[in-house]
Design a protein around this motif. Structure first.
Motif, short mmCIF file in Angstrom:
data_model
loop_
_atom_site.label_atom_id
_atom_site.label_comp_id
_atom_site.label_asym_id
_atom_site.label_seq_id
_atom_site.Cartn_x
_atom_site.Cartn_y
_atom_site.Cartn_z
N TYR B 122 -57.74 31.56 5.99
CA TYR B 122 -56.90 32.66 5.29
C TYR B 122 -55.69 31.95 4.51
CZ TYR B 122 -59.06 37.05 6.29
OH TYR B 122 -59.81 38.21 6.37
N ALA B 144 -54.69 32.42 -2.59
CA ALA B 144 -55.03 33.62 -1.55
C ALA B 144 -55.83 33.38 -0.48
CB ALA B 144 -55.53 34.86 -2.52
N PRO B 145 -55.94 34.23 0.45
CA PRO B 145 -56.99 33.92 1.64
C PRO B 145 -58.39 33.77 1.12
CG PRO B 145 -55.30 35.79 1.93
CD PRO B 145 -55.09 35.32 0.55
N HIS B 168 -59.52 36.43 -1.88
CA HIS B 168 -58.85 37.86 -2.06
C HIS B 168 -58.29 37.63 -3.52
CE1 HIS B 168 -58.04 39.40 2.01
NE2 HIS B 168 -59.19 39.38 1.81
N ASP B 169 -58.29 36.56 -4.25
CA ASP B 169 -57.58 36.56 -5.71
C ASP B 169 -58.72 37.03 -6.65
OD1 ASP B 169 -59.17 34.68 -5.72
OD2 ASP B 169 -57.69 32.94 -6.17
N LEU B 170 -59.45 37.53 -6.38
CA LEU B 170 -60.61 38.49 -7.41
C LEU B 170 -61.46 37.24 -8.11
CD1 LEU B 170 -58.20 40.80 -9.12
CD2 LEU B 170 -58.88 40.77 -6.87
N THR B 199 -62.77 43.17 -9.72
CA THR B 199 -61.26 43.63 -9.90
C THR B 199 -60.83 44.04 -8.40
OG1 THR B 199 -62.09 45.62 -10.02
CG2 THR B 199 -61.85 44.65 -12.16
N TRP B 219 -65.27 43.97 -3.13
CA TRP B 219 -64.72 45.35 -2.73
C TRP B 219 -64.75 46.44 -3.63
CZ3 TRP B 219 -59.79 44.48 0.55
CH2 TRP B 219 -60.03 43.46 1.76
#
Lengths: 728, 444
Positions: B122, B144-145, B168-170, B199, B219
């Motif tokens: 993470y 990001a994680p 997590h940074d897309l 996104t 997601w």
């Protein structure tokens, strides 16, 4: 019988035999004389009947014979009726008693003169007594049983003889004695002289005996010959009734004179209960005995206590008392009183058959669908996020349901993934976090944190570029909107969009000082307006902020009561304001009060509105939860009381028909709440699940609950510093 | 052959799918026998040179006690013939090593030909460890994680590895990792490309068997299909606001990772896609998501060919069985369900097997070497469980990760199983356990 008599007579009276005229009838010397006398005095003015009687005697055999016998068999001499020479009236003349040989008992040869003594005194002696000369009368020789038997066979008079104890021998009974026995046997008058068929003597009737003189000298009354007016009235009354048809004389026989039959089982059995039997009195116990065992007798204390209590409060209405005998028991002094109260009971409290309700208690429970058919709903704790044992009062889930932000009383605000529970960013603020709330807009993404008199707008990290740009443009616009006409005491301070990061708030609102910690933030559904409620005094502590115009206003100048909570209506420009006891509903566009809801809660703690906007739930510190149907009434549609401690938070799920309530008892209760568009159908509220897992710390339990949008998951924050995610 | 006097015995027929079949005849087995005696019987009957322990399945349940106890529990008469299946038993798991991390580990990979472990953390770093717990390299790929990491297999053997990571940074990124043969030289890494489509944070990244294509799940409900070739030019335009500044920098900095655009986007999921994987030949893709569906995709045409629509089962992870005919999916309702795609489409909604867990199972892994029926799952209660699909009532064996370091038991976020080694990643870092196969398998 008759022949036997004859036999007996033959044996006995031989001396009388020659004088007899009637061979069937045995007569004695007396009756002989009589007959002779009668016959002799035939010339006397005897009545015909007597003569006839005699004639009858002769002719008839049975009945009149008996009568004549009766006459004949007198013990006493029969009187003779003669016409007195002096008066000319008939008179009775008794024959003179001749002291002949057998007329007196004294002449009888009674050898034994011991008198009336028990003869068994002489049982052991050879004699049975003494005669008149003092000589022993020797016991007559008695034969043995065989002799006795032979005697009875041979001697025809043996069966009419009786044993004479005095002489110790059998003595034949006399004719009179036998006759007496016979009369007694036949239930006749034992006196043979008694004549039940004596001829009547006419004293007042008959020729020459009429009464000539009236008995009374009173004049003849008028009523004897004047017709009665009263009778005429009565008769006329009946006549009138007959004329008017009220009385129908000679009522015609209806159908026939035949007896009418009917089936007694034809009718329905009566529903009326048969009269009740009186209740049976209680059976007496040992204590009610007049001589009870010692253990039933009251002690002195018990007696005092019994006398000290009121009559109505006594356990029993008597004191056991001991008497040595039943005859010593006094009369019951309460008898009259008891009968009187019994009568009062009977007429003041008549016995009625109490209709016992035969209702299955389970049928009274409303028919609810089983929780398993209402899945999904959260059932278990999937994960938890720790806040280092600081009370977590603020919690919010992002509109897409992926992120949650929670703030504790130490000033820490954590942003974490809902499904993993990994905190990805943490902010530290001075002071307690009063509330956090995500903006409900999806084109921008930020959340608001309420710290002492400040509202911080924070942009989460890792946003897609368009969203980030839109968010920055909204919160830190390059050109500020024109200042409002009336300056507001709330200061809006932005950091430049270029210099902004997710570490620091991009926008900070400074509420006027001494307004206290904002304890609630609510967003309007469009995400432009937000309202805050501060704990401090003044202006009700309610502010409505508009993000696009960067303007804040206090909607209420003066409010009755201290405002606890506010809420935006999801579809209409309505605004709910909850004070301690009432929820008021305002129309913000028209600026007027619409209605006041009275939940009946002493202190409202939490409130949420259904996504349809027609229903409101209000929870209170007094453990009650009220469901309002806003179109129905100002009173709650349902009041639920199921938590054992004060309610802390309620929340409706935005899409699923679920709501949850949390309480200081450390439990969260999940309900199914389905509302219908049909106005006639009431909302269906089904309790689904009690979620336990938070520990109660210092009397505080679960302080906040929020649903995840799009999923039936629940996020709860507790006073124990844990934030838990409950999954289905 | 197993006739004993004085004891009650039970007629039994043995079957197996292993390479050690017994003649199909009826045996009279004393009811007091346990697994050990039965295993000895099989070993002696086959006269195996080296004893192999076996486990025995009686009507889909692993025999734990004596045969008599089992019969009494199930109230089976003495006359009834039991069919007992046996398989090589799983040795109790042994902890091999522990690789501590400062932050949570979201993904662990043991696929690196038995030499290395890759972990995604993470804190944004991809780390490579060798078997002696030594950190070979730590590459800060993302700011990001990280959520997922996988090795892109390459046909040509070289010391350069291509690693795909999702964050997590897309974006997902492709990184080349050079691990020298002798450990004296330092390892190096270079991020060569970033994959721009999503996104929302990415949930997983997976490569196909030949290493030509990648799948990313995000997601936002999209699945991206990518190739692994690195072109010279940016395929995707840079984002608007920083355009001018960056373009100047680009010309100066040639080592900047290239921006890649997806070959295709698979759209059907209505909520977060939690995992997307290729099947063994790389023609089909399988994905699962929070919309309670497992979907089968034709990657070539980019269409969804099959859908399992379960009811209220948001899926967290997915694994394909080695034969590729069925999928195992973890869901938040604490079950791991097996869906067999050979069944008719109408029966797809019902799982063929359902393994109930006491906590949320977050990850599932199968090993080609362990056979068709075995899988490991990791759950939020910190337990890693080994299951046999023939005996679904309970786990075959289980162990707790980070029992010593974390008292309450940290969440297991990732498991990977290859060649008898299970890598467990989660709240407490990474632990390596030896599970299943014998030591030979580990070494060769």
């Amino acid at each position: 019988m008759h022949s036997e008599d004859e036999g007996g007579d033959e044996a006995e009276d031989e001396d009388d035999g020659e004088a007899e005229q009637f061979p069937e009838i045995d007569t004695r010397s007396d009756s002989e004389d009589e007959n002779e006398n009668e016959n002799g005095s035939a010339a006397d003015a005897e009545e015909d009947e007597d003569v006839e009687d005699d004639e009858d005697d002769e002719e008839e055999e049975d009945e009149s014979e008996v009568d004549t016998e009766d006459d004949d068999l007198r013990i006493y001499p029969k009187p003779k009726t003669v016409i007195s020479d002096i008066t000319g009236q008939p008179k009775r003349v008794y024959p003179e008693i001749e002291a002949d040989y057998d007329s007196d008992s004294s002449t009888e040869d009674t050898p034994n003169r011991v008198g009336n003594i028990p003869m068994h005194w002489y049982d052991d002696l050879p004699h049975v007594g003494y005669d008149v000369n003092g000589k022993k009368v020797l016991r007559p020789a008695r034969g043995d049983e065989l002799d006795k038997f032979l005697e009875t066979v041979e001697d025809p008079s043996a069966w009419t003889s009786a044993f004479d104890k005095n002489t110790q021998r059998d003595k034949p009974l006399t004719e009179e004695e036998l006759d007496l026995i016979r009369r007694l046997q036949e239930n006749e008058n034992p006196d043979s002289a008694y004549d039940p068929y004596e001829p009547t003597i006419e004293w007042f009737t008959g020729k020459g005996k009429e009464e000539v003189m009236p008995l009374s000298g009173a004049p003849e009354p008028k009523r004897r010959w004047v017709p009665s007016k009263w009778e005429k009235q009565k008769i006329m009354k009946i006549v009138r009734a007959i004329r008017q048809g009220r009385i129908i004389p000679n009522k015609p026989k209806t159908a026939s004179t035949q007896p009418q039959f009917y089936n007694i089982w034809n009718d329905e059995p009566s529903n009326v209960a048969p009269p009740l039997p009186a209740p049976k009195p209680r059976l007496p116990t040992n204590a009610e005995s007049y001589n009870p065992p010692e253990e039933y007798l009251p002690t002195e204390e018990e007696r005092k206590q019994w006398e000290g209590t009121d009559k109505e409060d006594r356990e029993r209405d008597f004191l056991p008392q001991k008497y040595g005998a039943l005859r010593l028991v006094p009369a019951y002094d309460q008898f009259i009183q008891e009968r009187f109260s019994r009568q009062l009971d009977l007429y003041l409290a008549p016995r009625v058959q109490r209709v016992k309700l035969q209702i299955d208690p389970n049928s009274l429970i409303p028919k609810l669908p089983s929780p398993s058919s209402l899945k999904p709903f959260p059932v278990y704790k999937s994960l938890h996020v720790s806040h280092d044992a600081h009370r977590v009062r603020a919690l919010s889930v992002s509109p897409d349901g992926a992120w949650a932000v929670s703030g504790d009383e130490n000033g820490n605000v954590g942003l974490w993934e809902v499904m993993v529970g990994k905190e990805v960013k943490r902010w530290k603020f001075p002071g307690k976090v009063g509330a956090v709330e995500w903006c409900p807009r999806t084109d921008v993404s930020f959340f608001v944190v309420a710290i002492e008199e400040h509202l911080h707008f924070i942009v989460p990290p890792n946003l897609p570029t368009p969203v980030l740009v839109a968010t920055q443009a909204l919160l830190a616009p390059a050109t500020l909107p024109p200042a409002p006409a009336t300056p507001s005491p709330v200061k809006w301070v932005s950091t430049a969009a270029a210099a902004s990061s997710s570490d620091l708030p991009i926008l900070t609102l400074s509420l006027p000082s001494s307004s206290g910690l904002p304890k609630q933030i609510v967003w309007h559904r469009k995400g432009d307006y937000l309202s805050t409620v501060s704990s401090g005094e003044g202006q009700g502590g309610v502010w409505i902020h508009q993000v696009s115009r960067r303007h804040s206003q206090a909607p209420f100048r003066k409010v009755k009561g201290s405002i606890q909570l506010v809420l935006f209506h999801p579809t209409k420009p309505h605004f709910f304001v909850a004070t301690q006891r009432y929820v008021r509903m305002y129309n913000l566009a028209e600026q007027k009060l619409l209605k006041t809801l009275t939940p009946g809660i002493r202190w409202i703690s939490c409130m949420d509105v259904h996504p349809s906007g027609d229903h409101l739930i209000v929870g209170g510190y007094d453990r009650k939860l009220c469901w309002f149907d806003l179109e129905l009434s100002d009173k709650p549609y349902k009041i639920l009381r199921y938590h054992t401690r004060a309610l802390r938070a309620v929340h409706f799920h935005p899409t699923y028909p679920l709501f949850a309530s949390s309480s200081d008892d450390g439990s969260i209760q999940v309900f199914h709440a389905r509302v219908y568009n049909d106005l006639m159908t009431n909302p269906l509220i089904v309790p689904l699940k009690i979620l336990r897992g938070h520990t109660v710390k210092e009397g505080l339990g679960v302080l906040q609950v929020r649903w995840c949008p799009r999923q039936p998951w629940l996020v709860s924050a507790g006073a124990d510093g844990e934030v838990a995610v409950w999954c289905s | 052959m197993a006739s004993t006097s004085g004891e009650t015995s039970h007629p039994v027929v043995f079957t197996t799918q292993t390479a050690y079949p017994l003649p199909s005849q009826k045996f009279m087995i004393p009811t007091s026998w346990r697994r050990y005696q039965l295993s000895q019987l099989v070993n002696k009957a086959l006269s195996l040179p080296k004893p192999i322990p076996f486990d025995f399945l009686v009507r889909g349940e692993i025999l734990r006690g004596t045969l008599a106890e089992w019969c009494a529990e199930k109230s089976i008469g003495e006359e009834e013939t039991l069919e007992i299946e046996y398989f090589e038993s799983v040795m109790p798991p042994q902890k091999m090593s522990s690789l501590p991390h400062e932050d949570w580990v979201s993904s662990v990979s043991c696929q690196l030909s038995g030499r290395f472990f890759l972990t995604a953390c993470y804190d944004g770093n991809v780390r490579a460890f060798d078997y002696s717990q030594k950190l070979l390299h730590s590459a800060s790929v993302h700011a990001a994680p990280l959520t997922s990491v996988c090795v892109v297999p390459s046909s040509s053997p070289s010391s350069e590895l291509l690693i795909a990571s999702a964050s997590h940074d897309l974006t997902a990124r492709l990184t080349t990792l050079t691990l020298p043969a002798n450990s004296s030289e330092p390892a190096s890494s270079k991020t060569v490309a970033s994959l721009h489509l999503h996104t929302a944070p990415l949930a997983s990244v997976a490569a196909n068997g030949t290493g030509t294509h990648l799948l990313t799940a995000s997601w936002d409900g999209l699945i991206g299909v990518w190739d692994t070739s690195i072109s010279e030019e940016d395929e995707a335009p840079a984002e608007e606001p920083t355009e001018r500044k960056k373009r100047r920098r680009v010309e100066e900095d040639a080592s900047r990772p290239k921006r890649k655009a997806p070959l295709a986007v698979l759209k059907s999921h209505t909520a977060r896609v939690s995992k997307a994987v290729f099947d063994t030949n790389g023609e089909q893709a399988y994905s699962c998501g929070f919309d309670s569906t497992v979907r089968v995709w034709d990657v070539e045409n980019g269409v969804c060919t099959n859908t399992v629509a379960a009811s209220s089962k948001p899926f967290l992870d997915l694994a394909l069985t080695p034969s590729g005919t069925s999928a195992l999916a973890c869901s938040t309702d604490r079950t791991v369900s097996q869906y067999d795609f050979r069944a008719a489409a109408t029966h797809l909604a019902a799982p063929t097997a359902s393994l109930a867990h006491p906590a949320t199972p977050a990850c599932v892994a199968v090993s080609p070497a362990a056979g068709e029926h075995q899988l490991v799952t990791g759950a939020y209660d910190g337990a890693v469980r080994l299951w046999d699909l023939r005996s679904t009532k309970g786990a075959v064996t289980s162990f707790r990760a980070w029992e010593a370091t974390l008292k309450k038991g940290g969440k297991v976020l990732s498991v990977d199983w290859a060649r008898g080694v299970v890598g467990v990643g989660g709240e407490g870092g990474v632990e390596i356990w030896r599970v299943g196969e014998s030591e030979q398998a580990v070494h060769h």
